[in-house]
Design an enzyme around this catalytic site. Sequence first.
Site, PDB file in Angstrom:
ATOM      1  N   PHE A  68      19.198 -26.272  10.274  1.00  0.00           N
ATOM      2  CA  PHE A  68      18.124 -26.919   9.517  1.00  0.00           C
ATOM      3  C   PHE A  68      18.205 -28.444   9.519  1.00  0.00           C
ATOM      4  O   PHE A  68      17.299 -29.115   9.017  1.00  0.00           O
ATOM      5  CB  PHE A  68      18.125 -26.426   8.059  1.00  0.00           C
ATOM      6  CG  PHE A  68      19.425 -26.685   7.339  1.00  0.00           C
ATOM      7  CD1 PHE A  68      19.690 -27.915   6.761  1.00  0.00           C
ATOM      8  CD2 PHE A  68      20.393 -25.687   7.258  1.00  0.00           C
ATOM      9  CE1 PHE A  68      20.889 -28.157   6.100  1.00  0.00           C
ATOM     10  CE2 PHE A  68      21.591 -25.914   6.593  1.00  0.00           C
ATOM     11  CZ  PHE A  68      21.841 -27.158   6.018  1.00  0.00           C
ATOM     12  N   HIS A 129      16.195 -32.864  -4.768  1.00  0.00           N
ATOM     13  CA  HIS A 129      17.607 -32.845  -4.358  1.00  0.00           C
ATOM     14  C   HIS A 129      18.399 -33.323  -5.563  1.00  0.00           C
ATOM     15  O   HIS A 129      17.938 -34.161  -6.339  1.00  0.00           O
ATOM     16  CB  HIS A 129      17.860 -33.795  -3.180  1.00  0.00           C
ATOM     17  CG  HIS A 129      19.321 -34.067  -2.953  1.00  0.00           C
ATOM     18  ND1 HIS A 129      20.110 -33.267  -2.162  1.00  0.00           N
ATOM     19  CD2 HIS A 129      20.133 -35.040  -3.452  1.00  0.00           C
ATOM     20  CE1 HIS A 129      21.356 -33.738  -2.176  1.00  0.00           C
ATOM     21  NE2 HIS A 129      21.393 -34.818  -2.941  1.00  0.00           N
TER      22      HIS A 129
END
Length: 189
Positions: A68, A129
């Site tokens: 990813f 995040h």
Amino acid sequence: MTSILRSPQALQLTLALIKPDAVAHPLILEAVHQQILSNKFLIVRTRELQWKLEDCRRFYREHEGRFFYQRLVEFMTSGPIRAYILAHKDAIQLWRTLMGPTRVFRARYIAPDSIRGSLGLTDTRNTTHGSDSVVSASREIAAFFPDFSEQRWYEEEEPQLRCGPVHYSPEEGIHCAAETGGHKQPNKT
């Protein structure tokens, strides 16, 4: 790295990033901002920026080689992001709980009211995040706020913010220690 002395009851700092998928949509960005405020986080610093490719690669270097990685780096540099330094008694764990699981499908199933459960699109476009430890929080805060001195914040600002009173300035987007009479003290870097 220098050791930062904190009192046992000191507020903890964490880095929170709002990813391009949320920043691109003002209503989503405002919803996340309101969740930060309603969960009683103190916003110590904030900035909006367009992440440079080399800075993003450096930030996510621990994931280099993973399937990813390239998709993540391309996405995180695709538009503006918002970075926050948040403070709370247990800021890291509280922010991670508020975000919900990284995988959006799982977040929708086990934490549907979390940010990712309610606003995330995919495992990459999952809105937010957050730092996962005190060490990573210090490193990540330094990456986004290079002029911020964590040591000086713990010495000068943290006791005032922890003991209150505190004022949120919508114009600046941060919390400041307030003097008696409602006048705020300047928030130093």
